[in-house]
Design a protein around this motif. Structure first.
Motif, mmCIF file in Angstrom:
data_model
loop_
_atom_site.group_PDB
_atom_site.id
_atom_site.type_symbol
_atom_site.label_atom_id
_atom_site.label_comp_id
_atom_site.label_asym_id
_atom_site.label_seq_id
_atom_site.Cartn_x
_atom_site.Cartn_y
_atom_site.Cartn_z
ATOM 1 N N UNK A 291 0.841 -1.186 0.000
ATOM 2 C CA UNK A 291 0.000 0.000 0.000
ATOM 3 C C UNK A 291 0.886 1.250 0.000
ATOM 4 N N UNK A 292 0.479 2.270 -0.726
ATOM 5 C CA UNK A 292 1.265 3.489 -0.835
ATOM 6 C C UNK A 292 0.604 4.608 -0.057
ATOM 7 N N UNK A 293 1.345 5.231 0.855
ATOM 8 C CA UNK A 293 0.853 6.396 1.585
ATOM 9 C C UNK A 293 0.934 7.610 0.673
ATOM 10 N N UNK A 294 -0.167 8.338 0.553
ATOM 11 C CA UNK A 294 -0.205 9.504 -0.332
ATOM 12 C C UNK A 294 -1.245 10.476 0.192
ATOM 13 N N UNK A 295 -0.967 11.762 0.063
ATOM 14 C CA UNK A 295 -1.932 12.782 0.489
ATOM 15 C C UNK A 295 -2.214 13.721 -0.672
ATOM 16 N N UNK A 296 -3.311 14.453 -0.555
ATOM 17 C CA UNK A 296 -3.709 15.410 -1.593
ATOM 18 C C UNK A 296 -3.092 16.771 -1.298
ATOM 19 N N UNK A 297 -2.775 17.508 -2.346
ATOM 20 C CA UNK A 297 -2.214 18.847 -2.169
ATOM 21 C C UNK A 297 -3.228 19.790 -1.531
ATOM 22 N N UNK A 298 -4.511 19.501 -1.746
ATOM 23 C CA UNK A 298 -5.577 20.313 -1.176
ATOM 24 C C UNK A 298 -6.852 19.489 -1.163
ATOM 25 N N UNK A 299 -7.831 19.875 -0.364
ATOM 26 C CA UNK A 299 -9.130 19.184 -0.430
ATOM 27 C C UNK A 299 -9.741 19.249 -1.835
ATOM 28 N N UNK A 300 -9.570 20.371 -2.508
ATOM 29 C CA UNK A 300 -10.096 20.517 -3.871
ATOM 30 C C UNK A 300 -9.473 19.488 -4.802
ATOM 31 N N UNK A 301 -8.173 19.267 -4.675
ATOM 32 C CA UNK A 301 -7.513 18.275 -5.524
ATOM 33 C C UNK A 301 -8.065 16.883 -5.276
ATOM 34 N N UNK A 302 -8.332 16.569 -4.008
ATOM 35 C CA UNK A 302 -8.908 15.263 -3.699
ATOM 36 C C UNK A 302 -10.300 15.132 -4.321
ATOM 37 N N UNK A 303 -11.085 16.180 -4.269
ATOM 38 C CA UNK A 303 -12.396 16.160 -4.908
ATOM 39 C C UNK A 303 -12.294 15.921 -6.408
ATOM 40 N N UNK A 304 -11.296 16.520 -7.041
ATOM 41 C CA UNK A 304 -11.083 16.315 -8.474
ATOM 42 C C UNK A 304 -10.692 14.874 -8.771
ATOM 43 N N UNK A 305 -9.884 14.284 -7.900
ATOM 44 C CA UNK A 305 -9.513 12.881 -8.065
ATOM 45 C C UNK A 305 -10.746 11.980 -7.966
ATOM 46 N N UNK A 306 -11.586 12.237 -6.983
ATOM 47 C CA UNK A 306 -12.785 11.423 -6.810
ATOM 48 C C UNK A 306 -13.700 11.538 -8.032
ATOM 49 N N UNK A 307 -13.811 12.709 -8.582
ATOM 50 C CA UNK A 307 -14.637 12.870 -9.783
ATOM 51 C C UNK A 307 -14.036 12.110 -10.963
ATOM 52 N N UNK A 308 -12.716 12.184 -11.123
ATOM 53 C CA UNK A 308 -12.055 11.448 -12.206
ATOM 54 C C UNK A 308 -12.261 9.946 -12.055
#
Length: 325
Positions: A291-308
């Motif tokens: 498993x790879x530990x990774x964080x989002x640069x911002x909450x907005x970026x995480x939202x964009x990932x979820x949409x993708x």
């Protein structure tokens, strides 16, 4: 698309919360934070949630508790979070399927993706194709040749119809030109028992469950669905290397809050997650299981990932015509 407008609104939800930013930033947190895990205690998601929660507690200066609400392919926990107070004290350790797959396959879903506010991704975990140690194929090239010559198709174990293991198996079969016959199980133990007993051909499995058994010679990972080989099993090639560059499949885990949670609270939680994920010990423990530990640069970026992810898995799921209650 069914949720296209809602997703655009969701991407903006954390920026439109009405609050006094200074007051919220100073007041939060004033009591323990709870992370809801949609699986039973002791599993990979539960363990990761407890690890990240312990580190977030140090950063936030308050206790972070874990509450397990398993069942119904994460929908029970998701519905609970969607209706929780919008104050940042009740969070959701959500797999990507909650927002990327479930909306396509459940007739009466008890929540909507836009009812969550993204905080940050926490980890990602690739899937792979696993077989018994004495399986006739040793890698994906050999498996494909064997599968195309097998009458009646290839039986594969899943964690249930509509699960990501089922969806990946069907997608892989379409891509490889191989007939895949699903055999659903209620748990991985029964699936592994039948795999070792020769009653099914292969399993589609997350690598956290398979790497240790592969290293011990108890099963064989034929191929891994990641962009690169895993450092823990360098002998196992990716499906990209086998000639199928699109067969990349991960399950992502991240933290969500109820939509409408004030932006300063979301940002404070995001800071705590980023600090936790950056801890070398946290990353090392996850890496041991692939498993790879990774964080989002911002909450907005995480939202964009979820949409993708929602768009990506929708294209794969729709041809299956799944409709579950």
């Amino acid at each position: 698309m069914r949720y296209s407008l809602a997703w655009r609104k969701w991407g903006l939800c954390i920026g439109t919360a009405i609050c006094a930013a200074g007051a919220w930033a100073q007041a939060f947190p004033s009591k323990p934070v709870t992370i809801v895990v949609p699986y039973a205690p002791g599993g990979p998601t539960d363990i990761t949630a407890r690890r990240v929660g312990e580190l977030m507690a140090k950063n936030l200066g308050t206790a972070v508790l874990i509450e397990n609400r398993p069942g119904a392919a994460t929908t029970l926990a998701a519905a609970y979070i969607a209706r929780a107070p919008k104050d940042g004290y009740t969070l959701f350790m959500a797999p990507g399927t909650t927002t990327s797959v479930n909306p396509y396959i459940y007739r009466r879903l008890s929540y909507k993706p836009e009812e969550f506010a993204p905080i940050s991704i926490v980890s990602r975990l690739p899937f792979g194709v696993v077989a018994a140690p004495d399986f006739p194929a040793k890698n994906m090239q050999e498996f494909i040749a064997w599968a195309k010559a097998k009458p009646g198709g290839v039986s594969y174990g899943t964690t249930g119809t509509g699960s990501l293991t089922n969806i990946i198996g069907e997608w892989m079969g379409r891509t490889l030109g191989v007939k895949m016959v699903e055999v659903p199980y209620k748990g991985t133990a029964a699936a592994y028992a039948d795999l070792m007993g020769g009653r099914i051909d292969v399993n589609i499995e997350v690598m956290s469950s398979a790497i240790g058994m592969h290293q011990a010679g108890k099963l064989r990972i034929l191929g891994i669905m990641s962009e690169e080989r895993a450092a823990q099993i360098p002998d196992v090639a990716t499906l990209r290397e086998a000639g199928y560059p699109n067969l990349v499949a991960y399950t992502n885990f991240g933290l969500l809050a109820p939509a409408g949670t004030p932006a300063p609270v979301i940002n404070r939680l995001h800071q705590a997650v980023v600090a936790a994920v950056a801890t070398p010990d946290f990353a090392a423990k996850l890496a041991a299981g692939g498993e790879t530990a990774v964080s989002s640069a911002s909450p907005k970026q995480f939202g964009e990932l979820l949409h993708a992810e929602y768009v990506h898995w929708g294209a794969i799921v729709k041809p299956m015509n799944l409709a579950l209650d």
